[in-house]
Structure formats: C-alpha cells, structure tokens
Write a protein that holds these residues in place. Sequence first.
Motif, short mmCIF file in Angstrom:
data_model
loop_
_atom_site.label_atom_id
_atom_site.label_comp_id
_atom_site.label_asym_id
_atom_site.label_seq_id
_atom_site.Cartn_x
_atom_site.Cartn_y
_atom_site.Cartn_z
N ILE A 101 0.94 -1.35 0.10
CA ILE A 101 -0.16 0.06 0.08
C ILE A 101 0.87 1.32 0.04
O ILE A 101 0.41 2.16 -0.59
N ASN A 102 2.06 1.28 0.65
CA ASN A 102 2.80 2.52 0.85
C ASN A 102 3.31 2.73 -0.37
O ASN A 102 3.79 3.93 -0.94
N ASP A 103 3.75 1.60 -1.49
CA ASP A 103 4.11 2.07 -2.83
C ASP A 103 3.34 2.32 -3.60
O ASP A 103 3.65 2.82 -4.68
N ILE A 104 1.99 1.95 -3.36
CA ILE A 104 0.84 2.24 -4.42
C ILE A 104 0.32 3.62 -4.21
O ILE A 104 -0.01 4.17 -5.19
N TYR A 105 0.15 4.03 -3.12
CA TYR A 105 -0.33 5.45 -2.89
C TYR A 105 0.21 6.53 -3.92
O TYR A 105 1.52 6.63 -3.98
N THR A 106 -0.59 6.97 -4.33
CA THR A 106 0.00 8.41 -5.17
C THR A 106 -0.12 9.89 -4.41
O THR A 106 0.17 10.74 -5.00
N LEU A 107 -0.59 9.67 -3.21
CA LEU A 107 -0.90 11.10 -2.57
C LEU A 107 -0.69 10.73 -1.10
O LEU A 107 -1.36 9.78 -0.59
N ASP A 108 0.24 11.45 -0.33
CA ASP A 108 0.43 11.25 1.27
C ASP A 108 -0.94 11.52 1.53
O ASP A 108 -1.50 12.52 1.41
N LYS A 109 -1.28 11.00 2.98
CA LYS A 109 -2.36 11.09 3.41
C LYS A 109 -2.59 12.51 4.03
O LYS A 109 -3.56 13.01 4.53
N SER A 110 -1.55 13.21 4.64
CA SER A 110 -1.65 14.47 5.18
C SER A 110 -1.97 15.51 3.90
O SER A 110 -2.25 16.75 4.22
N LYS A 111 -1.48 15.21 2.56
CA LYS A 111 -2.03 16.02 1.50
C LYS A 111 -3.42 16.02 0.97
O LYS A 111 -3.68 16.53 0.16
N GLY A 112 -4.16 14.78 1.48
CA GLY A 112 -5.47 14.74 0.79
C GLY A 112 -6.48 14.44 1.67
O GLY A 112 -6.37 14.72 2.95
N ILE A 113 -7.64 13.76 1.23
CA ILE A 113 -8.84 13.46 2.25
C ILE A 113 -9.05 11.96 2.41
O ILE A 113 -9.12 11.36 1.23
N GLU A 126 -7.98 2.28 3.53
CA GLU A 126 -8.04 3.73 3.48
C GLU A 126 -7.78 4.27 2.08
O GLU A 126 -6.67 3.61 1.50
N VAL A 127 -8.51 5.13 1.52
CA VAL A 127 -8.48 5.75 0.17
C VAL A 127 -8.04 7.14 0.40
O VAL A 127 -8.70 7.93 1.13
N VAL A 128 -7.22 7.58 -0.43
CA VAL A 128 -6.73 9.01 -0.13
C VAL A 128 -7.05 9.83 -1.75
O VAL A 128 -6.75 9.31 -2.50
N PHE A 129 -8.05 10.68 -1.46
CA PHE A 129 -8.44 11.50 -2.38
C PHE A 129 -7.95 12.93 -2.57
O PHE A 129 -7.61 13.58 -1.10
N THR A 130 -7.99 13.60 -3.47
CA THR A 130 -7.51 15.14 -3.69
C THR A 130 -9.04 15.78 -3.48
O THR A 130 -9.97 15.22 -3.95
N LYS A 131 -9.04 16.86 -3.21
CA LYS A 131 -10.37 17.86 -3.18
C LYS A 131 -10.83 17.99 -4.58
O LYS A 131 -11.98 17.49 -4.87
N ASP A 132 -9.81 18.05 -5.64
CA ASP A 132 -10.53 18.17 -6.83
C ASP A 132 -11.10 16.73 -7.33
O ASP A 132 -12.17 16.66 -7.93
N ASN A 133 -10.50 15.48 -7.03
CA ASN A 133 -11.19 14.33 -7.26
C ASN A 133 -12.43 14.20 -6.81
O ASN A 133 -13.30 13.52 -7.37
N ILE A 134 -12.54 14.60 -5.43
CA ILE A 134 -14.01 14.44 -4.71
C ILE A 134 -14.97 15.13 -5.48
O ILE A 134 -16.04 14.69 -5.73
N GLN A 135 -14.57 16.63 -5.85
CA GLN A 135 -15.51 17.48 -6.36
C GLN A 135 -15.90 16.88 -8.07
O GLN A 135 -17.12 16.88 -8.38
N GLU A 136 -15.06 16.04 -8.73
CA GLU A 136 -15.28 15.71 -9.94
C GLU A 136 -16.15 14.60 -9.75
O GLU A 136 -17.20 14.25 -10.43
N ARG A 137 -16.02 13.64 -8.71
CA ARG A 137 -16.96 12.36 -8.54
C ARG A 137 -18.24 12.93 -8.03
O ARG A 137 -19.31 12.30 -8.66
#
Length: 165
Positions: A101-113, A126-137
């Motif tokens: 999982i740590n190699d797969i993550y594209t975004l650090d938890k502290s920088k995402g939701i 745990e899934v980490v999203f960007t704000k923009d990704n949440i808004q697009e979804r």
Amino acid sequence: MKEKIYKIAPHFIQNLMVSVFNLIAYKYRYGGNYKKHLEQKRSLKSASLIKLQEFQQEKLTAFLKFSKQQSKYYAQIDENTSVHSIAILPIITKEILRAKINDIYTLDKSKGIVAKTGGTTGASLEVVFTKDNIQERFAAQDAFREQFGYKLGEKSAWFSGKSII
C-alpha cells in the motif's frame, strides 16, 4: 474518539456535530472545480460516441501519467496504454494492495482526504483523495442523478452503511 463523544453526547450536541460534519463535507464536495466538472459531465450527455471515446482515452492517459509519476508501484507502467489494451495493466489483489500500500499510494494522507472502504471482507482500506477528485466524482454523480429529477439543494435522504461521525 469522535464516535465515542458522539454516542454519549446529548441529542442537541449530536445534531451540532452532524451539522458541522456536513458543512465541512459540503465544502469539499461542492467547492473548487465542482461547477466546472458538472458542466463538463452535463456536456457529455449529448456528445457523440467518438467524442466520448476521446474523452475516455484522455482521462485514462492522464490517470496513468499521474500514477506513473506519483506511485513507486506504478512507476513502470506505460502511460500511453489505450482503452482497448487496458488489460495489459497489472491487476492488484487485496493481498498485494495490503502488502504494498505505501508504494501504491499516489498521495500522502496529510495532503489529501482520507476515506475508508466498507471493510466487508475484513479490515477496511484507507483511500486518499484530492479535493478536486472528490469534486469531480460528486459532479459525475449529480449529473447522472439529474437525469432522474434530482436537483442539488432539494431535500433528499441518502442511506448508506457509513458512520456519520
């Protein structure tokens, strides 16, 4: 901790907690680029098949490029993979996902939701999203629901297995 406080709190405090949670969630979901994404999704309803296929390929290419740049696990993938040859991409099992999982993550938890999966087959992920990704979804969901009479802001009820607080 939040859940424990929620469970022992008087109803008016529970209501306040839910309201605050909803305000924060609303800001994440409908702020930023939400309107831009919504208009884009609406425009796709009347797009030709060729336009839809072009859009699909653009989204796949952008996703693969991002994954290749941001994930150690996906550093070797071909970002130019077409929709028609997507089967060549590696399939991840839950076991691989949990182990790497740590190699797969594209975004650090502290920088995402951070959101969690339901965990129906064991421990949740745990899934980490960007704000923009949440808004697009949410824009995609809302554009789909509009076809059946849903309008953002009108009273409605949603039922899910998620914990509110």
